[in-house]
Design an enzyme around this catalytic site. Structure first.
Site, PDB file in Angstrom:
ATOM      1  N   TYR A 109       0.827  -1.207   0.000  1.00  0.00           N
ATOM      2  CA  TYR A 109       0.000   0.000   0.000  1.00  0.00           C
ATOM      3  C   TYR A 109       0.861   1.255   0.000  1.00  0.00           C
ATOM      4  O   TYR A 109       0.611   2.202  -0.750  1.00  0.00           O
ATOM      5  CB  TYR A 109      -0.913  -0.006   1.235  1.00  0.00           C
ATOM      6  N   TYR A 113       3.630   5.350  -2.623  1.00  0.00           N
ATOM      7  CA  TYR A 113       3.788   6.723  -2.137  1.00  0.00           C
ATOM      8  C   TYR A 113       5.254   7.026  -1.836  1.00  0.00           C
ATOM      9  O   TYR A 113       5.722   8.150  -2.049  1.00  0.00           O
ATOM     10  CB  TYR A 113       2.933   6.933  -0.884  1.00  0.00           C
TER      11      TYR A 113
END
Length: 647
Positions: free
Chosen positions: A421, A425
């Protein structure tokens, strides 16, 4: 018969043309003549455009006004153009008024240098105090406090946060065992004196003014709609260009430098850069190893994992009709304040969390947070509700707030774990590695390594000085890095617990490393710490420390045996801010016809202090005189007094 008439409101260079071309507004006859006020309208527009600091922004505003004024489809084009210009000038004026820099200073580096010197002179004058032999230590401390307060207030008026402000505000008496104990005023005076030295240094002020220039111009780009999807996402074209130039300059400087040991061994600084955490790829890999260690340790302890996204109210977003002209820095400060409330409430409830927070911008440069947090399953509801309450504390009832300003998603291993996840980023905000086939959620553009979107995000973080990555809890990465410096042939010198920690660090087992250092929530004391030693003081008198190794149960293992000096590849002299300037090697040797610099009358070891505002005293026992030297307005002043009559 003339059907229409055009008047210029601004001028620009178009293409490769050497002639200036006008940006015009046009009215149809007969309302295009002066008696109908057309000439007056054009002059008023010019006056308003002159309030915008830079030529580029002025031309962009002129194009925006002319486009609306000359529209053939708008119901009332002139009214639409005037509303656009009025709102633009209002926002621009608010930002310019907040900045201590004038329009000239925003555009001229020389003007900022002059302003830094002027401000420094004012602070130096504030630091002039009178004392004599009867002055006590307490009196001297009060003089320091008075000087600091005066400079503190003046610095605040210039839009700059004074140094040691937090130290000064925290200084107060404490109640211990039922009695009030006064704070250590001697220690406080020493620290504030260092702050005074900073505020009396023109170089310190120039750095602050340059930073104000950067943020003010970028804020103007944002408020004028030049930072958004389809124009320049995340950061303005000016900011990206300046950031790309600074990266190029940094790379050239690194390639031109070497490190030299006291034994004469040399190594290229670029080699050190490429094999250290300064290398974006090594930094990315280390972060992934750390968050994977967090996940593995949490799974071993049976903890829950949650993904959170927090966004500021719509009034902080430049693309919103409610925009309050806040800068990305102010928005980040708001989010940090809300997070501090969450931490305080969880701490009172004795609820521990750990994980990683990543700050990244929306296309309009407004920051938002992504967090992956680990906690006990029984605490998950409390943590989520607390985060939601403070995320929606302000304007929580506005349209779309519940949907867009806070999101909480539990880990679903069928779709991917915490590492998968968060890894996108991490990569997007560092170097975009291994994301060649992925697209940016905000703009829909491909994520290209070291270019495009990645460069814009890096320019945004650099311009606003926003920390993108913050690990919460866990184990200190400094100790991890220091253990990875230990040569394998020297491991036998370590204590038993240190050997286990070395094995975990050397083999990238961060979960085991966390456990050996007392757990991610700090339940136990750490068996090892970084060993540091004093390393002199900087130009402001602030003590410096250098890490030398690892301390474990009274034993220190030195990992940094060799000390290195920085030097240019084509020079034998060590590099420093001193010899990097055009100063003679022996400034006391003056050739025929050369002018002597008055500062050379002062011994070299005292010059920096005098340049920062100190007074140097020289005794002449033969002539029985005392001479004081000090700097005022950039000039060396001196005053001599004779004490012969008192002998």
């Amino acid at each position: 018969m003339i059907d229409s008439r055009s008047l210029p409101i601004c001028w620009e260079l178009v293409g490769n043309s050497e002639k200036m071309q006008p940006i015009t507004i046009t009215r149809a006859a007969p309302h295009c003549w002066g008696k109908f006020g057309f000439d007056k309208v054009a002059e008023q527009v010019k006056e308003k455009l002159a309030l915008i600091p830079t030529n580029r922004l002025r031309r962009i505003a002129a194009h925006g006004y002319a486009k609306r004024f000359n529209s053939e489809t708008a119901k009332n084009p002139e009214r639409s153009a005037n509303i656009y210009l009025r709102k633009t000038i209002e926002r621009v004026t608010e930002i310019v008024d907040r900045s201590p820099l004038t329009i000239r200073e925003l555009n001229s580096k020389k003007a900022r240098k002059d302003k830094a010197k002027q401000i420094t002179t004012i602070c130096q004058q504030m630091g002039i105090v009178e004392f004599d032999e009867s002055t006590t230590l307490e009196d001297a401390e009060q003089l320091v406090f008075a000087s600091y307060i005066a400079m503190h207030d003046f610095t605040m008026s210039q839009g700059v946060t004074p140094p040691y402000q937090a130290t000064f505000n925290a200084a107060k008496s404490k109640r211990v065992n039922g009695t009030w104990e006064r704070c250590d005023t001697n220690l406080l005076a020493d620290r504030l004196e260092r702050g005074i030295r900073r505020m009396q240094c023109d170089k310190w002020w120039l750095r602050k003014l340059n930073r104000l220039r950067d943020t003010t111009l970028e804020h103007l780009n944002i408020t004028m709609g030049l930072v958004k999807k389809g124009v320049s996402p995340y950061a303005s074209k000016d900011a990206v260009q300046e950031f790309r130039h600074s990266k190029k300059s940094q790379r050239e400087w690194v390639e031109s430098m070497q490190l030299e040991s006291k034994d004469g061994e040399t190594i290229d600084l670029k080699h050190v850069f490429d094999h250290s955490i300064s290398n974006p790829e090594i930094r990315r890999i280390e972060m992934i190893v750390r968050i994977r260690g967090y996940k593995e340790w949490a799974e071993e302890k049976g903890m829950a994992c949650m993904f959170y996204t927090v966004t500021a109210p719509s009034k902080y977003h430049a693309n919103s009709d409610k925009y309050n002209n806040a800068s990305p820095r102010e928005t980040q400060e708001y989010l940090v304040k809300q997070w501090s409330k969450v931490r305080a409430e969880l701490s009172k409830a004795k609820i521990g969390v750990f994980g990683l927070r990543i700050v990244e911008p929306h296309a309009d440069a407004t920051p938002h947070w992504h967090m992956v947090l680990f906690m006990k399953p029984s605490d998950e509801a409390t943590v989520t509700n607390t985060l939601r309450r403070y995320a929606l504390q302000h304007d929580g009832d506005e349209d779309g707030a519940a949907k867009n300003r806070f999101d909480a998603t539990p880990e679903d291993k069928s779709k991917g774990d915490a590492v998968s996840y968060i890894i996108k980023y991490i990569s997007k905000n560092i170097n975009g590695a291994h994301m060649g086939d992925m697209f940016d959620d905000e703009t829909g553009l491909p994520i290209e390594p070291e270019n495009g979107i990645v460069m814009n995000v890096a320019a945004w973080a650099s311009r606003w000085r926003i920390r993108q990555f913050q690990f919460i809890g866990g184990a200190p990465v400094g100790i991890w890095r220091e253990f990875r410096r230990v040569p394998k042939e020297s491991v036998e010198k370590l204590s038993e617990i240190a050997k286990e920690i070395f094995e975990a660090a050397d083999n990238s087992r961060f979960a085991e490393f966390i456990e050996l250092l007392g757990g991610a929530l700090g339940e136990q004391s750490r068996p090892v710490e970084l060993a540091k030693e004093e390393n002199g003081a900087n130009a402001y008198g602030e003590p410096k420390q250098r890490t030398i190794g690892i301390a474990s149960r009274g034993f220190t293992y030195v990992t940094r045996v060799t000390q290195w000096l920085l030097k240019r590849s084509d020079s034998d002299s060590p590099w420093s801010t001193g010899n990097n300037c055009n100063t003679p090697a022996n400034d006391w040797q003056i050739g025929h016809g050369e002018k002597v610099n008055p500062i050379h009358l002062i011994p070299p070891e005292h010059r920096k202090a005098v340049m920062r505002g100190a007074t140097y005293q020289e005794d002449d026992e033969i002539n029985q005189t005392v001479t004081h030297y000090w700097v005022r307005g950039g000039n060396l002043m001196q005053e001599s007094m004779s004490y012969a009559t008192h002998s």
